[in-house]
Design a protein around this motif. Structure first.
Motif, PDB file in Angstrom:
ATOM      1  N   LYS A 106       0.882  -1.164   0.000  1.00  0.00           N
ATOM      2  CA  LYS A 106       0.000   0.000   0.000  1.00  0.00           C
ATOM      3  C   LYS A 106       0.921   1.215   0.000  1.00  0.00           C
ATOM      4  N   LEU A 107       1.183   1.731  -1.192  1.00  0.00           N
ATOM      5  CA  LEU A 107       2.128   2.831  -1.370  1.00  0.00           C
ATOM      6  C   LEU A 107       1.379   4.163  -1.366  1.00  0.00           C
ATOM      7  N   VAL A 108       1.802   5.067  -0.490  1.00  0.00           N
ATOM      8  CA  VAL A 108       1.192   6.401  -0.404  1.00  0.00           C
ATOM      9  C   VAL A 108       2.267   7.445  -0.650  1.00  0.00           C
ATOM     10  N   GLY A 109       2.016   8.347  -1.604  1.00  0.00           N
ATOM     11  CA  GLY A 109       2.941   9.433  -1.893  1.00  0.00           C
ATOM     12  C   GLY A 109       2.439  10.732  -1.282  1.00  0.00           C
ATOM     13  N   VAL A 110       3.354  11.489  -0.697  1.00  0.00           N
ATOM     14  CA  VAL A 110       3.004  12.796  -0.119  1.00  0.00           C
ATOM     15  C   VAL A 110       3.783  13.865  -0.877  1.00  0.00           C
ATOM     16  N   THR A 111       3.065  14.860  -1.407  1.00  0.00           N
ATOM     17  CA  THR A 111       3.710  15.937  -2.142  1.00  0.00           C
ATOM     18  C   THR A 111       3.226  17.282  -1.622  1.00  0.00           C
ATOM     19  N   GLY A 112       3.979  18.337  -1.928  1.00  0.00           N
ATOM     20  CA  GLY A 112       3.674  19.679  -1.443  1.00  0.00           C
ATOM     21  C   GLY A 112       4.978  20.402  -1.167  1.00  0.00           C
TER      22      GLY A 112
END
Length: 489
Positions: A106-112
């Motif tokens: 379960k891969l979650v990417g965080v951007t910002g």
């Protein structure tokens, strides 16, 4: 080892010359890493064009060449594959070569712009506390459970990334939380990955040295959400005016978090002190160790992500309340001098304003706020005067100093910063190029109850000058100078 045709699955091919059944033992886009059996991918980078190293790669044993422009000389025994975009092809090839590990996590990417490291660090800690085997890919460190791996970029290259994800899978990880930088997105380092979800924290002035315009920077972040598959989730900060933009065109389930706007995940700040935050979050009153309004958003993002991944709200909040902030993020340097000493990674105008605004909220007004800040070299120059102005407007005293000058002259960077100092702020500002001396001066100025903020480098343990990383840790230097100048009580 895998057949070339299998590694090229989902890659858009323009022309093929040679045997597609060729066995490939490794992938490389750096010709220095080519060996017998390697498939070499000629990528056009910002500094170097991989097409210039096709011949040397063949001499080193490459059995396949993937390129955008076919070379005239094509020796027998080597397969040549022409593609439209080598960097994108590399992403899919790396995923295929390592068995598409992102599909098994379960891969979650965080951007910002700000908050990425805090969010992924908290998510990793949280899911470890919830009992999961979990991977972390961040600016500070990469981890497989509690095993640390070196981190050289915010998001690794496609080969390293998929190799690391494959290691996570082999060690039983079920989740991975990854910072997804704008550079990595547009350079296709994440091409071929399957995301369970993506999170958008906020967007402000950053990386315009690379993206050139703010519009291009927005588009880079948005690509992550545009490419999410159906059935995944998109979670965005709806108080940020770019939040709604991220949700346009995505196939993912759309979710929002906010302090001010109507949203799926909401919180209200009940108290904000140097000891932590008390929030009303989804109807529960919870105390957290993190400090500042900006961390209320980070906590909401983490809470929403965990719930969207199927975790129970009360258990998430219970575990989240026990977690520590990421290293170098509003980190207190503990001394017995009576002086509050803080180190923060704030290296953008927004981040610096957030940190100083938070200090303003909990100060009594009787203490002096002394800020030490610089700007990195070979990066966006437009933010330099802005950051100096913010530091001056929100501090009582400011020392401008060198950050990571890289290949620029520190004096030139400081001149750019000085352009942001208004006449009314001249008297409160010093410029000391040597960072150690700047921190020493701040400590000498400070009296008991005063507040020192050293901003810009946070967790970093080096200062990069002319291509050399010299040992330098703001936290250690600040502690050393305070104890040297102010004998502990």
């Amino acid at each position: 080892m895998a057949a070339l045709k299998d590694i090229l699955y989902k890659v858009s091919l323009q022309s093929v010359s040679g045997n597609m059944e060729t066995e490939v033992t490794s992938l490389a886009f750096d010709s220095r890493k080519v060996q017998d059996g390697t498939a070499f991918v000629a990528v056009k980078g910002t500094q170097v064009d991989g097409h210039e190293f096709i011949s040397s790669s063949i001499e080193s044993g490459a059995v396949a060449i993937i390129c955008e422009e076919m070379p005239q000389d094509q020796p027998e025994g080597v397969a040549f594959i022409q593609v439209q975009d080598s960097s994108k092809a590399l992403g899919f090839m790396a995923a295929n070569f390592y068995g598409n590990p992102s599909e098994k996590l379960k891969l979650v990417g965080v951007t910002g712009t700000n908050g990425k490291t805090t969010c992924v660090t908290l998510l990793h800690q949280l899911f470890r506390a919830l009992g999961y085997n979990t991977g972390l890919l961040s600016t500070v460190v990469n981890k497989i459970n509690e095993e640390e791996l070196p981190a050289t970029h915010t998001t690794p290259d496609a080969i390293t990334l998929n190799e690391t994800l494959a290691q996570m899978v082999s060690k039983g990880c079920t989740h991975c939380f990854m910072e997804s930088s704008s550079h990595a997105i547009v350079q296709n380092r994440i091409a071929g990955l399957k995301y369970q979800g993506a999170v958008f924290t906020n967007l402000s002035h950053e990386h315009l040295d690379y993206h050139k315009t703010f519009d291009e920077y927005i588009k880079a972040k948005k690509l992550l959400f545009d490419n999410l598959p159906a059935g995944s989730f998109a979670l965005v900060n709806y108080d940020d005016k770019r939040g709604p933009i991220m949700l346009q065109n995505t196939k993912a389930w759309k979710h929002k978090f906010a302090l001010k706007s109507f949203a799926d995940y909401k919180a209200k700040i009940l108290s904000n002190t140097l000891q932590g935050l008390e929030l009303d979050i989804s109807g529960y009153t919870v105390w957290f160790k993190l400090i500042g309004d900006f961390n209320a958003y980070n906590l909401l993002a983490v809470f929403g992500t965990a719930v969207l991944l199927g975790e129970e709200e009360t258990e998430v909040l219970e575990q989240l309340s026990n977690l520590d902030p990421a290293p170098g993020r509003f980190e207190q340097v503990i001394t017995n001098t009576g002086i509050t000493a803080l180190v923060d990674y704030a290296h953008t105008p927004d981040a610096l304003e957030n940190v100083l605004s938070t200090i303003k909220e909990f100060r009594t007004g009787n203490e002096t706020v002394i800020t030490v800040v610089g700007c990195g070299g070979n990066r966006d120059k437009d933010k330099r005067p802005i950051m100096a102005k913010i530091a001056c407007d929100l501090s009582d005293k400011v020392i401008l100093t060198s950050d990571n000058p890289r290949f620029e002259e520190p004096g030139d960077i400081l001149k750019d910063m000085q352009a942001g100092i208004t006449p009314s702020n001249f008297r409160k500002t010093l410029t000391i190029e040597d960072r150690r001396e700047a921190i020493k001066a701040a400590c000498a100025m400070a009296q008991p109850n005063d507040i020192i903020l050293v901003a810009g480098k946070g967790h970093e343990t080096y200062q990069e000058i002319k291509g050399v990383r010299n040992d330098f840790d703001d936290r250690k230097v600040l502690s050393e100078m305070l104890n040297l100048i102010h004998k502990p009580n």
